[in-house]
Enzyme design. Structure first.
Site, PDB file in Angstrom:
ATOM      1  N   HIS A 222       4.513   0.365   1.771  1.00 56.22           N
ATOM      2  CA  HIS A 222       4.614  -0.448   2.983  1.00 56.22           C
ATOM      3  C   HIS A 222       3.601  -1.592   2.952  1.00 56.22           C
ATOM      4  O   HIS A 222       2.630  -1.569   2.184  1.00 56.22           O
ATOM      5  CB  HIS A 222       4.371   0.413   4.223  1.00 56.22           C
ATOM      6  CG  HIS A 222       3.001   1.032   4.264  1.00 56.22           C
ATOM      7  ND1 HIS A 222       2.680   2.166   3.569  1.00 56.22           N
ATOM      8  CD2 HIS A 222       1.851   0.659   4.896  1.00 56.22           C
ATOM      9  CE1 HIS A 222       1.416   2.479   3.768  1.00 56.22           C
ATOM     10  NE2 HIS A 222       0.882   1.572   4.580  1.00 56.22           N
TER      11      HIS A 222
ATOM     12  N   ARG B 161      -3.932   0.594  -3.059  1.00 58.46           N
ATOM     13  CA  ARG B 161      -3.366  -0.749  -3.063  1.00 58.46           C
ATOM     14  C   ARG B 161      -2.554  -0.921  -4.349  1.00 58.46           C
ATOM     15  O   ARG B 161      -3.092  -0.931  -5.449  1.00 58.46           O
ATOM     16  CB  ARG B 161      -4.487  -1.787  -2.985  1.00 58.46           C
ATOM     17  CG  ARG B 161      -4.023  -3.216  -2.822  1.00 58.46           C
ATOM     18  CD  ARG B 161      -5.185  -4.196  -2.846  1.00 58.46           C
ATOM     19  NE  ARG B 161      -6.106  -3.996  -1.743  1.00 58.46           N
ATOM     20  CZ  ARG B 161      -7.413  -3.810  -1.884  1.00 58.46           C
ATOM     21  NH1 ARG B 161      -7.964  -3.770  -3.069  1.00 58.46           N
ATOM     22  NH2 ARG B 161      -8.169  -3.654  -0.813  1.00 58.46           N
TER      23      ARG B 161
ATOM     24  N   GLN C 173       0.816  -1.207   0.000  1.00 62.57           N
ATOM     25  CA  GLN C 173       0.000   0.000   0.000  1.00 62.57           C
ATOM     26  C   GLN C 173       0.852   1.261   0.000  1.00 62.57           C
ATOM     27  O   GLN C 173       2.037   1.233   0.346  1.00 62.57           O
ATOM     28  CB  GLN C 173      -0.898   0.026   1.250  1.00 62.57           C
ATOM     29  CG  GLN C 173      -1.755  -1.197   1.422  1.00 62.57           C
ATOM     30  CD  GLN C 173      -2.516  -1.184   2.737  1.00 62.57           C
ATOM     31  OE1 GLN C 173      -2.373  -0.258   3.547  1.00 62.57           O
ATOM     32  NE2 GLN C 173      -3.323  -2.208   2.959  1.00 62.57           N
TER      33      GLN C 173
ATOM     34  N   HIS D 184      -0.136   5.667   0.884  1.00 63.35           N
ATOM     35  CA  HIS D 184      -1.175   6.649   1.198  1.00 63.35           C
ATOM     36  C   HIS D 184      -0.752   8.023   0.692  1.00 63.35           C
ATOM     37  O   HIS D 184       0.442   8.371   0.716  1.00 63.35           O
ATOM     38  CB  HIS D 184      -1.405   6.724   2.706  1.00 63.35           C
ATOM     39  CG  HIS D 184      -1.663   5.401   3.345  1.00 63.35           C
ATOM     40  ND1 HIS D 184      -2.741   4.617   3.024  1.00 63.35           N
ATOM     41  CD2 HIS D 184      -0.977   4.718   4.294  1.00 63.35           C
ATOM     42  CE1 HIS D 184      -2.719   3.515   3.736  1.00 63.35           C
ATOM     43  NE2 HIS D 184      -1.650   3.546   4.522  1.00 63.35           N
TER      44      HIS D 184
ATOM     45  N   GLU E 169       1.384   7.852   9.192  1.00 67.22           N
ATOM     46  CA  GLU E 169       1.063   6.914  10.265  1.00 67.22           C
ATOM     47  C   GLU E 169       2.336   6.339  10.881  1.00 67.22           C
ATOM     48  O   GLU E 169       3.448   6.583  10.399  1.00 67.22           O
ATOM     49  CB  GLU E 169       0.182   5.781   9.734  1.00 67.22           C
ATOM     50  CG  GLU E 169       0.842   4.968   8.636  1.00 67.22           C
ATOM     51  CD  GLU E 169      -0.100   3.947   8.016  1.00 67.22           C
ATOM     52  OE1 GLU E 169      -1.239   3.788   8.480  1.00 67.22           O
ATOM     53  OE2 GLU E 169       0.307   3.295   7.031  1.00 67.22           O
TER      54      GLU E 169
END
Length: 271
Positions: free
Chosen positions: A134, A154, A55, A57, A76
């Site tokens: 990641h 994804r 993935q 983001h 994150e």
């Protein structure tokens, strides 16, 4: 002080527990009422029995550009709660390869050769700024702190047949130096969106939330990593409540909290 109740989401690879969330896709209404609005962070526990997809983001700018006004990015971090002996993460992508090469590898189901893998153990900390490629490997249980965002592109799904987002995913990748995986820093961690301190309680510990009142971001979170007959209480409580590992408590600005006994706690601040 408010003890939060998790929202569980089953996945093909395991499950997620949204343990502190005002996000529309999994809102704890009691928490939102406690904060007085939308909290800028989302905290999860992730149980990975199988490997998650690869993935990436978007950051704040890309989130608006690709998904529209009002969206935020997703920076994150992970704190490893439990790990199988050979547990691994995908943490970054190898340098020197164009997006065209990566896109071809994705469509041909052989992206593995371009990924960076790292072994992890309980207590390790991994910072994942938006744009970092990641994936969580099988045999891992993690606590995740992130911006309150549910945007995931994804890139690759190990041939499982789910939808991938090649164009958007490759567009938002950032190829920056990674912070090495290591035990959680003794002096704590801070980034643009959140700060965290790991507190080891031996006998007793108190905190006062000095955050800004009348601001949802002023609420602080106490996540219980581990405990041994510890109790938690606020200034207006005569008797403490027994705490359990993986519980999380929200503390309003101006509120004092005391933990008595032995415990390890992660204190989480929004910024």
């Amino acid at each position: 002080m408010l003890k939060l109740n998790a929202i569980k989401s089953d996945k093909i690879w395991g499950y997620e527990l949204w343990i502190a969330s005002t996000h529309p896709n999994g809102c704890q209404q009691e928490f939102k009422d406690f904060c007085g609005g939308d909290y800028p962070l989302l905290v999860k526990v992730i149980q990975a029995d199988d490997t998650l997809s690869i993935q990436v983001h978007p950051d704040d700018d890309w989130a608006v550009k690709l998904e529209g006004k009002g969206n935020r990015g997703k920076t994150e971090c992970w704190y490893v709660l439990d790990a199988a002996p050979d547990a691994k993460l995908v943490y970054g992508i190898k340098e020197g390869f164009s997006n065209e090469v990566l896109a071809k590898a994705i469509t041909e189901n052989n992206l593995e050769q371009y990924l960076e893998f790292v072994n992890v153990k309980p207590g390790d900390f991994i910072f994942i700024p938006a744009g970092t490629v990641h994936a969580i490997g099988a045999g891992l249980r993690l606590m995740e702190v992130q911006q309150s965002c549910d945007l995931t592109y994804r890139l690759y799904d190990w041939g499982r047949g789910r939808e991938v987002h090649i164009e958007k995913g490759l567009a938002v990748i950032k190829r920056e130096d990674m912070i090495p995986v290591a035990p959680f820093p003794k002096d704590g961690f801070e980034c643009r969106y959140f700060a965290m301190n790991e507190i080891t309680v031996k006998g007793g510990w108190s905190m006062l939330n000095s955050g800004k009142k009348d601001d949802p971001a002023g609420v602080q979170l106490l996540y219980v990593i581990s405990e041994n007959k510890a109790v938690i209480r606020t200034g207006d409580e005569q008797f403490g409540k027994k705490i359990e590992a993986e519980e999380i408590y929200a503390v309003r600005p101006g509120e004092k909290v005391t933990v008595e006994g032995n415990a390890k706690i992660m204190r989480i601040f929004a910024k």
